[in-house]
Design an enzyme around this catalytic site. Structure first.
Site, PDB file in Angstrom:
ATOM      1  N   LEU A 270       0.874  -1.322  -0.333  1.00  0.00           N
ATOM      2  CA  LEU A 270      -0.348  -0.201   0.124  1.00  0.00           C
ATOM      3  C   LEU A 270       0.928   1.585  -0.389  1.00  0.00           C
ATOM      4  CD1 LEU A 270      -2.890  -1.130   3.158  1.00  0.00           C
ATOM      5  CD2 LEU A 270      -2.632  -1.817   0.053  1.00  0.00           C
TER       6      LEU A 270
ATOM      7  N   TYR B 230       3.144  11.381 -11.608  1.00  0.00           N
ATOM      8  CA  TYR B 230       2.250  10.662 -10.551  1.00  0.00           C
ATOM      9  C   TYR B 230       1.583   8.681 -11.570  1.00  0.00           C
ATOM     10  CZ  TYR B 230      -1.205   8.162  -6.970  1.00  0.00           C
ATOM     11  OH  TYR B 230      -2.003   6.811  -7.229  1.00  0.00           O
TER      12      TYR B 230
ATOM     13  N   LYS C  94       3.287   4.829 -10.744  1.00  0.00           N
ATOM     14  CA  LYS C  94       2.489   4.018 -10.647  1.00  0.00           C
ATOM     15  C   LYS C  94       1.897   3.451 -11.726  1.00  0.00           C
ATOM     16  CE  LYS C  94       0.237   4.703  -6.937  1.00  0.00           C
ATOM     17  NZ  LYS C  94       1.141   3.821  -5.488  1.00  0.00           N
TER      18      LYS C  94
ATOM     19  N   ASN D  36     -10.476   7.564  -5.972  1.00  0.00           N
ATOM     20  CA  ASN D  36     -10.457   8.048  -5.157  1.00  0.00           C
ATOM     21  C   ASN D  36     -10.933   7.633  -3.765  1.00  0.00           C
ATOM     22  OD1 ASN D  36      -9.327  10.700  -5.708  1.00  0.00           O
ATOM     23  ND2 ASN D  36     -11.346  10.533  -7.285  1.00  0.00           N
TER      24      ASN D  36
ATOM     25  N   HIS E  37     -47.120  12.701  34.179  1.00  0.00           N
ATOM     26  CA  HIS E  37     -47.450  12.181  35.779  1.00  0.00           C
ATOM     27  C   HIS E  37     -48.367  11.581  35.660  1.00  0.00           C
ATOM     28  CE1 HIS E  37     -44.240  15.380  35.145  1.00  0.00           C
ATOM     29  NE2 HIS E  37     -45.438  16.504  35.076  1.00  0.00           N
ATOM     30  N   PRO E  38     -48.068  10.889  37.493  1.00  0.00           N
ATOM     31  CA  PRO E  38     -49.033  10.030  37.480  1.00  0.00           C
ATOM     32  C   PRO E  38     -50.450  10.771  37.589  1.00  0.00           C
ATOM     33  CG  PRO E  38     -47.190   9.710  38.995  1.00  0.00           C
ATOM     34  CD  PRO E  38     -47.104  11.580  38.269  1.00  0.00           C
ATOM     35  N   GLY E  39     -51.861   9.912  36.572  1.00  0.00           N
ATOM     36  CA  GLY E  39     -53.223  10.504  37.024  1.00  0.00           C
ATOM     37  C   GLY E  39     -53.598  10.905  35.552  1.00  0.00           C
TER      38      GLY E  39
END
Length: 374
Positions: free
Chosen positions: A53, A103, A107, A132, A285-287
């Protein structure tokens, strides 16, 4: 099996090494620029498989292209020959290998060195002319637009776009690593012959433009404010979103969302989707009772996470009624049906917490929510 990875500290190398270390099958032999020639000879002699690599793509001097790409690869091929062993080599080349620039020529020369080596020794060689590659750990503000855009947009920094219509071909790092590991596993399993090659491809290749890429990444950032996510479950958007998240600074891992409070409790919208509804939660909330309305088409799924709840239903035409009790101790989805008015009451003595999914986003201009007492 001992696996030599040249360029192990680079973008692709770090991802490959991380994957290979997840099992106990391989001993990784890392090689970086700081290792030197003698180390390379020793590592090649000790390796059973090579991922080559290492390379140069942004040198200070043009001559470094040849030294870092062609010359290094020739030395590597020579050392494999010198070892007298059949050590397969995977090489990361570039789509620029067919171009007549420094380049590309370097390669292509590296490819030629490996092809000559394969012809002379019958050693398996696999060459990937990569477009890419994007994904986590790629260096931003260097040679990757994806990395630069993700890094800068995540930090509210500017990005530069010279031509928004410029085409881009992209390969996701995980797809590349999967291809590489499949080749490795083939030889690890004792594959008698080489895989088809020497030139191999990675799929899928995603096609986009520079402008579309930037827009997508901006939409990821903006989704935190709108709470509406992109379709990030599959394909290119999944890969790109994962990449964007990897560039967030840790201080940005968390973000706040609005909380609506009234005497009954709290209501919080968590996440919205373009076509799969939205997720919320509320407390009571409760109730306290929430709801007392019906929908013509909208559907909701309720899950009591904590506490005890009584759901009541009334068919708005026939007047038929129904009740369901559920609690966080025995998770159960309660689903609403169109044309049935419904409410939910906290029948416990502690605060109730309920998760809610609705199949569509709330639209104030067309709410499909109509008050109707049970």
């Amino acid at each position: 099996m001992k696996v030599l990875v040249t360029g192990s500290d680079g973008f692709i190398g770090q991802n490959l090494v991380a994957h290979l270390r997840e099992g106990n099958e391989f001993e990784i032999l890392p090689y970086t620029r700081s290792c030197g020639e003698s180390a390379l000879r020793r590592l090649v002699a000790d390796s059973d498989f090579i991922f080559h690599l290492a390379g140069v793509n942004r040198p200070q001097e043009v001559s470094e292209f040849a030294a870092g790409n062609a010359d290094l690869t020739r030395r590597l091929a020579g050392l494999v020959t010198e070892s007298g062993r059949q050590v397969p080599v995977v090489f990361t080349s570039s789509v620029q290998a067919h171009l007549d620039n420094p380049y590309g020529r370097s390669k292509r020369a590296a490819e030629d060195a490996l092809l000559a080596h394969a012809a002379a020794t019958s050693v398996p060689v696999y060459i990937y002319r990569l477009p890419n590659v994007f994904g986590k750990w790629c260096r931003p503000n260097y040679n990757s637009a994806v990395a630069t855009f993700c890094h800068n947009i995540a930090r509210d920094l500017s990005i530069t776009i010279n031509d928004s219509t410029a085409p881009m071909s992209l390969v996701y790092i995980d797809d590349l690593i999967e291809e590489y590991t499949q080749v490795l596993q083939y030889h690890c399993a004792g594959g008698g012959a080489s895989l088809p090659g020497p030139f191999r491809e990675v799929a899928p290749i995603y096609a986009t433009t520079v402008g579309k890429l930037a827009d997508r990444i901006r939409s990821f950032k903006e989704s935190r404010a709108s709470l509406t996510t992109e379709r990030v479950g599959t394909g290119f958007l999944r890969a790109l979103y994962s990449t964007y998240l990897s560039y967030l600074p840790p201080k940005s891992f968390a973000y706040s969302i609005p909380k609506h409070v009234d005497p009954r409790g709290e209501f919080v919208e968590v996440l919205k989707t373009p076509d799969c509804g939205q997720f919320s939660f509320f407390t009571a909330h409760p109730g306290m009772t929430r709801g007392g309305h019906y929908h013509h088409s909208k559907n909701e799924k309720f899950l009591v996470i904590r506490g005890r709840a009584k759901f009541r239903f009334r068919q708005i035409v026939s007047g038929e009624t129904a009740e369901i009790e559920t609690s966080g101790d025995a998770p159960q989805i309660v689903e609403t049906a169109p044309g049935w008015s419904h409410d939910i009451t906290n029948i416990g003595d502690t605060e109730m917490i309920v998760m809610l999914w609705a199949n569509e986003l709330f639209d104030r201009s067309r709410p499909d929510t109509f008050a109707s007492k049970i």
